[in-house]
Enzyme design. Structure first.
Site, PDB file in Angstrom:
ATOM      1  CG  HIS A   2      -1.970  -0.963   1.350  1.00  0.00           C
ATOM      2  ND1 HIS A   2      -2.092  -1.843   2.392  1.00  0.00           N
ATOM      3  CD2 HIS A   2      -3.028  -1.229   0.539  1.00  0.00           C
ATOM      4  CE1 HIS A   2      -3.175  -2.594   2.227  1.00  0.00           C
ATOM      5  NE2 HIS A   2      -3.747  -2.253   1.107  1.00  0.00           N
ATOM      6  CE  LYS A  30     -14.391  -5.791   1.289  1.00  0.00           C
ATOM      7  NZ  LYS A  30     -13.202  -5.110   0.755  1.00  0.00           N
ATOM      8  NE  ARG A  32      -2.438  -7.173  -4.413  1.00  0.00           N
ATOM      9  CZ  ARG A  32      -3.243  -7.301  -3.396  1.00  0.00           C
ATOM     10  NH1 ARG A  32      -2.766  -7.674  -2.240  1.00  0.00           N
ATOM     11  NH2 ARG A  32      -4.527  -7.058  -3.504  1.00  0.00           N
ATOM     12  CB  SER A  65      -4.336  -6.778   4.217  1.00  0.00           C
ATOM     13  OG  SER A  65      -3.909  -5.515   3.802  1.00  0.00           O
TER      14      SER A  65
HETATM   15  P1  ADP Z   1      -9.942  -3.520  -0.589  1.00  0.00           P
HETATM   16  O1  ADP Z   1     -10.680  -4.263   0.492  1.00  0.00           O
HETATM   17  O2  ADP Z   1     -10.673  -2.281  -1.052  1.00  0.00           O
HETATM   18  O3  ADP Z   1      -9.443  -4.354  -1.752  1.00  0.00           O
HETATM   19  P2  ADP Z   1      -7.183  -3.381   0.327  1.00  0.00           P
HETATM   20  O4  ADP Z   1      -6.683  -2.649   1.519  1.00  0.00           O
HETATM   21  O5  ADP Z   1      -7.035  -4.862   0.320  1.00  0.00           O
HETATM   22  O6  ADP Z   1      -8.684  -2.918   0.173  1.00  0.00           O
HETATM   23  O7  ADP Z   1      -6.479  -2.819  -0.976  1.00  0.00           O
HETATM   24  C1  ADP Z   1      -6.598  -1.471  -1.383  1.00  0.00           C
HETATM   25  C2  ADP Z   1      -5.962  -1.307  -2.750  1.00  0.00           C
HETATM   26  O8  ADP Z   1      -4.550  -1.532  -2.654  1.00  0.00           O
HETATM   27  C3  ADP Z   1      -6.460  -2.313  -3.802  1.00  0.00           C
HETATM   28  O9  ADP Z   1      -6.518  -1.647  -5.061  1.00  0.00           O
HETATM   29  C4  ADP Z   1      -5.402  -3.375  -3.815  1.00  0.00           C
HETATM   30  O10 ADP Z   1      -5.338  -4.050  -5.059  1.00  0.00           O
HETATM   31  C5  ADP Z   1      -4.153  -2.535  -3.580  1.00  0.00           C
HETATM   32  N1  ADP Z   1      -3.052  -3.301  -3.007  1.00  0.00           N
HETATM   33  C6  ADP Z   1      -3.026  -4.011  -1.862  1.00  0.00           C
HETATM   34  N2  ADP Z   1      -1.814  -4.596  -1.652  1.00  0.00           N
HETATM   35  C7  ADP Z   1      -1.052  -4.222  -2.720  1.00  0.00           C
HETATM   36  C8  ADP Z   1       0.301  -4.519  -3.135  1.00  0.00           C
HETATM   37  N3  ADP Z   1       1.076  -5.320  -2.418  1.00  0.00           N
HETATM   38  N4  ADP Z   1       0.738  -3.970  -4.290  1.00  0.00           N
HETATM   39  C9  ADP Z   1      -0.083  -3.197  -5.047  1.00  0.00           C
HETATM   40  N5  ADP Z   1      -1.355  -2.887  -4.732  1.00  0.00           N
HETATM   41  C10 ADP Z   1      -1.831  -3.392  -3.588  1.00  0.00           C
END
Ligand code: ADP
Length: 162
Positions: free
Chosen positions: A18, A42, A96, A134
């Site tokens: 992130h 969620k 990713r 996460s």
């Molecule tokens: P959500 O529940 O909205 O998917 P996340 O916190 O899991 O929330 O992710 C928020 C954004 O960050 C999403 O677009 C996700 O694809 C991106 N993201 C999460 N981890 C990574 C990573 N390691 N590299 C690139 N983008 C990431």
């Protein structure tokens, strides 16, 4: 006119993946609002207040000139309504792997049916962060594994206490 981007997510917890997207997006927008989702439908491991607090603490480690361009807040309404309420026109999401694509594609399409003026842009994190999610952080941590290479220090400190 300054360009405001919204980076929405669960940040449960915020990871180095992130953080990489946050830093990259500052090359694209003048101001970035990190919007931590308080979506009650969620289930999250970490409470909204702690997710917010960990995100704030993580950003505090960035240089001042970057911090100045960032705001962090929670939101619990429809994303496109939230984006409009902030006078923003851009949603930032991270990609990713191909596995992210389908969900992001559907979400962007749905958002467009609600408001066609808001654009979503996708940024790729550096390769070393591609495998960080996460979800896996939580699983590895719960099983006693080492997550120190994947999360910022405030998250490591927080998780080590729970
Ligand atoms: P959500 O529940 O909205 O998917 P996340 O916190 O899991 O929330 O992710 C928020 C954004 O960050 C999403 O677009 C996700 O694809 C991106 N993201 C999460 N981890 C990574 C990573 N390691 N590299 C690139 N983008 C990431």
């Amino acid at each position: 006119m300054s360009k405001i981007g919204i980076y929405p997510g669960s940040f449960d917890p915020i990871t180095l993946g992130h953080l990489d997207i946050i830093q990259r997006s500052l090359n694209v927008v003048d101001k970035l609002i990190i919007a931590v989702s308080d979506n009650k439908s969620k289930s999250h491991m970490i409470s909204i207040d702690d997710r917010l607090d960990l995100t704030i603490k993580t950003i505090q480690a960035l240089p001042d000139n970057l911090q100045k361009k960032i705001e962090i807040e929670k939101f619990d309404n429809l994303l496109v309504h939230y984006v409009k309420s902030k006078n923003a026109s851009l949603i930032i999401r991270g990609l990713r792997a191909v596995s992210d694509f389908e969900y992001e594609f559907l979400m962007t399409g749905m958002n467009r049916t609600i408001d066609n003026e808001i654009e979503t842009i996708f940024l790729m994190s550096a390769e070393k962060y591609h495998f960080i999610s996460s979800r896996f952080i939580k699983e590895i941590h719960n099983l006693g594994g080492d997550i120190s290479k994947s999360v910022p220090k405030p998250v490591l400190d927080f998780l080590s206490k729970i």
